[in-house]
Design a protein around this motif. Structure first.
Motif, PDB file in Angstrom:
ATOM      1  N   ALA A  24      -8.775  11.449   1.359  1.00  0.00           N
ATOM      2  CA  ALA A  24      -9.994  11.164   0.587  1.00  0.00           C
ATOM      3  C   ALA A  24     -10.300   9.671   0.617  1.00  0.00           C
ATOM      4  N   ARG A  25      -9.263   8.856   0.493  1.00  0.00           N
ATOM      5  CA  ARG A  25      -9.454   7.396   0.520  1.00  0.00           C
ATOM      6  C   ARG A  25      -9.976   6.947   1.892  1.00  0.00           C
ATOM      7  N   ALA A  26      -9.410   7.521   2.970  1.00  0.00           N
ATOM      8  CA  ALA A  26      -9.816   7.122   4.322  1.00  0.00           C
ATOM      9  C   ALA A  26     -11.266   7.519   4.616  1.00  0.00           C
ATOM     10  N   THR A  33     -14.842   6.564 -11.206  1.00  0.00           N
ATOM     11  CA  THR A  33     -13.842   6.031 -12.142  1.00  0.00           C
ATOM     12  C   THR A  33     -12.565   6.857 -12.120  1.00  0.00           C
ATOM     13  N   ALA A  34     -12.633   8.074 -11.530  1.00  0.00           N
ATOM     14  CA  ALA A  34     -11.449   8.932 -11.451  1.00  0.00           C
ATOM     15  C   ALA A  34     -11.202   9.281  -9.990  1.00  0.00           C
ATOM     16  N   ALA A  35     -10.666   8.337  -9.242  1.00  0.00           N
ATOM     17  CA  ALA A  35     -10.415   8.575  -7.819  1.00  0.00           C
ATOM     18  C   ALA A  35      -9.118   7.919  -7.409  1.00  0.00           C
ATOM     19  N   PHE A  36      -8.505   8.480  -6.368  1.00  0.00           N
ATOM     20  CA  PHE A  36      -7.332   7.886  -5.719  1.00  0.00           C
ATOM     21  C   PHE A  36      -6.196   7.602  -6.695  1.00  0.00           C
ATOM     22  N   ALA A 185      -4.167  10.159   8.214  1.00  0.00           N
ATOM     23  CA  ALA A 185      -4.946   9.464   7.186  1.00  0.00           C
ATOM     24  C   ALA A 185      -4.308   8.152   6.770  1.00  0.00           C
ATOM     25  N   ARG A 186      -2.980   8.101   6.817  1.00  0.00           N
ATOM     26  CA  ARG A 186      -2.273   6.865   6.408  1.00  0.00           C
ATOM     27  C   ARG A 186      -1.080   6.663   7.344  1.00  0.00           C
ATOM     28  N   PRO A 187      -1.355   6.166   8.572  1.00  0.00           N
ATOM     29  CA  PRO A 187      -0.253   5.977   9.529  1.00  0.00           C
ATOM     30  C   PRO A 187       0.880   5.149   8.936  1.00  0.00           C
ATOM     31  N   GLY A 188       2.085   5.644   9.097  1.00  0.00           N
ATOM     32  CA  GLY A 188       3.249   4.927   8.586  1.00  0.00           C
ATOM     33  C   GLY A 188       3.613   5.286   7.167  1.00  0.00           C
TER      34      GLY A 188
END
Length: 589
Positions: A24-26, A33-36, A185-188
């Protein structure tokens, strides 16, 4: 069309730690106000605990430019801007204990993204999310995440293998043939530096854009919004954020928090930090009101004043979820989820009368003028209805176990705590007390709420209108003949039964005659049957040995009298309505 946009809601669901929030972040360009996982508890535990909302937008595809009738497009503040497709991402938790929140989130989405950890494949909550998706939405995209964790030399082969596995999993679902795409989405992983760019995101955005269709948005009807977060802003007031389920809202409108019977005026509104003056069905919205304590409403519904009611019980059209193991029994308790509310409820299943098993299902109303057949359990192929008195009635209804199931079944759901919900809303019944580590589906049934019972004393005021009956069949035998027009029967009632309650009911003799119970005979449960048409000559022959052997016995009830050579059976059939306070027995004319 310049300067306009259309919003669609895309749910991001999957097993815990499959990388949903990272995805979702990528994808997102704007966060709410309500994310991540902004909650301190989420950051502390390292998992998503609540619904998160964020969005991205792309130029509105040419195929979507001629907006369908009822699709509401709102002007953006920038003059001359190209029309945009805004994709609101609903990031759902993945932990099994948060299934209530997942179900609540799934009910507001138009398309579902199922996130799979490519190194692990389908897991328990992946399967539950797939089940929820089949109930709540029409389209699916599968994302194989964490491809960066696969050895580079074997990466493509592993992705192809997992793609085939997922295709096989989807084969027998409504999502057969759904697109499957690999990403990282989040390499590493979470500890990797932010400089590591996500892989496959542009391709995923392109795929989502091609799969999205604009749902029909209807601004008419009463305003109803599903609120998932509520908080205060100093100097401004209390903000309620959520998704509009029906109708529309404008600045200055009055809205009600129905569970609290509180009405407030809309002071201001925003969509992802952009002020707006109106919003319609399907929009993600923040509403600011004054003089309201946010602690009173964590999540729930906001509506047009007096448009929603609180119900203590409901008639629900139900379908069993095929992955649920075991039967659905009447009188059993389930966790009943309606919107963002989950309460315990006791169920009673019923079906059409046997001659109505093949009638077309009606999913927008319930007919109280019809009669319905009580069921000990939800009927489905292979189910064996429980035996009641005499069993025969259930065996007749139990033709369902031989492949004849009713096309529609209902449940009376009695809530342990009253719930506030709109008519025709989605209802899901679950067994959330099942061990979360067990590899089993906890979702038992789903349905549509057709009629809510608002009166707290509904058992007396409303249930007698519900004409659900049990078929009763009792069997006995003719003990002896008294004359051409009357016989004595036994074994139909227990010794303590008040036979007077059955006087006047019709009984059938196995020899073909129709009789009427006239009175009790003695104190041992025997009874006298009057035969208006008289015994036929053939019946007399069968019963003649009884007459001869008993001829000198008189009318007493001496023990040890000889039995007839051939038994003549007596059968008594009647209906008893479950909610008839007088417990009357009714026979067909």
């Amino acid at each position: 069309m310049a300067g306009r946009r259309v919003n669609v809601n895309v749910g991001v669901l999957g097993h815990i730690d499959s990388g949903k929030t990272a995805l979702a972040r990528a994808l997102s360009t704007t966060a709410s106000t309500a994310a991540f996982d902004k909650q301190p508890q989420s950051r502390e535990r390292g998992i998503t605990l609540d619904l998160g909302f964020s969005c991205f937008s792309v130029p509105l595809p040419a195929r979507l430019r001629p907006a369908p009738l009822g699709a509401e497009l709102e002007p953006e503040p920038e003059p001359g801007a190209e029309p945009r497709l805004q994709v609101t991402l609903v990031d759902c938790p993945g932990h099994a204990s948060l299934i209530r929140t997942i179900i609540g989130g799934a009910q507001i989405i138009d398309l579902m993204v199922l996130v799979i950890d490519v190194t692990k494949g389908m897991q328990t909550q992946s399967a539950e999310c797939l089940v929820i998706g089949q109930i709540a939405c029409q389209k699916l995209v599968v994302v194989l995440n964490k491809t960066d964790l696969l050895p580079e030399g074997k990466r493509q082969a592993a992705i192809e293998k997992m793609t085939k596995k997922m295709q096989k999993t989807l084969e027998h679902t409504r999502f057969r043939g759904a697109p499957i795409i690999p990403v990282a989405a989040r390499p590493g992983g979470p500890d990797a530096p932010e400089t590591e760019a996500p892989q496959g995101i542009p391709e995923l955005i392109e795929l989502l854009t091609s799969q999205i269709s604009i749902p029909r948005r209807d601004p008419s009807g009463p305003f109803l919004m599903s609120v998932d977060h509520c908080f205060s802003i100093k100097g401004q007031g209390t903000v309620m954020t959520g998704t509009i389920l029906s109708g529309s809202v404008s600045l200055g409108d009055s809205v009600e928090i129905p569970t609290l019977k509180v009405v407030r005026k809309v002071k201001s509104m925003q969509m992802f930090h952009t002020p707006v003056t109106s919003a319609v069905q399907g929009d993600r919205l923040g509403i600011c009101v004054t003089q309201f304590d946010p602690k009173l409403l964590e999540r729930g519904l906001v509506c047009a004043p007096e448009s929603l009611h609180t119900v203590h019980a409901a008639v629900v059209s139900v379908e069993k979820i095929p992955y649920f193991r075991g039967s659905l029994q009447t009188k059993a308790k389930f966790h009943i989820t309606v919107g963002h509310e989950t309460v315990m409820g006791r169920v009673m299943f019923f079906s059409p009368a046997p001659d109505g098993f093949d009638h077309e299902p009606v999913l927008d109303s319930f007919d109280f003028s019809q009669e319905y057949l009580f069921q000990e359990q939800y009927l489905c192929p292979g189910s064996v209805p429980a035996e009641t008195d005499g069993g025969e009635a259930d065996r007749r209804v139990g033709q369902a176990s031989e492949g004849r199931c009713p096309r529609q079944q209902w449940a009376l759901v009695e809530f342990e705590k009253p719930v506030t919900c709109p008519r025709l809303c989605l209802v899901i019944g679950s067994r959330l007390d099942t061990d979360i580590h067990a590899n089993t589906c906890r979702l038992a049934f789903h349905g549509i709420l057709l009629h809510g019972l608002e009166d707290k004393n509904y058992a007396e005021s409303a249930l007698p209108r519900l004409r659900v009956y049990k078929l009763k069949h009792k069997h006995g035998i003719v003990e002896r003949v008294m004359d051409d027009y009357s016989v004595i029967g036994r074994s139909l009632f227990k010794k303590e039964t008040n036979i007077q309650l059955f006087v006047g009911l019709k009984v059938h003799l196995s020899t073909g005659e129709l009789g009427v119970i006239a009175s009790a005979f003695g104190q041992s449960g025997k009874f006298k049957v009057h035969i208006p048409g008289g015994l036929s000559p053939e019946s007399k022959k069968i019963l003649t040995p009884t007459l001869k052997k008993r001829g000198r016995a008189g009318r007493g009830e001496e023990a040890g009298q000889p039995e007839p050579v051939q038994h003549v059976a007596l059968s008594l059939s009647f209906k008893r309505y479950v909610f008839d306070t007088h417990k009357r027995m009714v026979q067909s004319p």
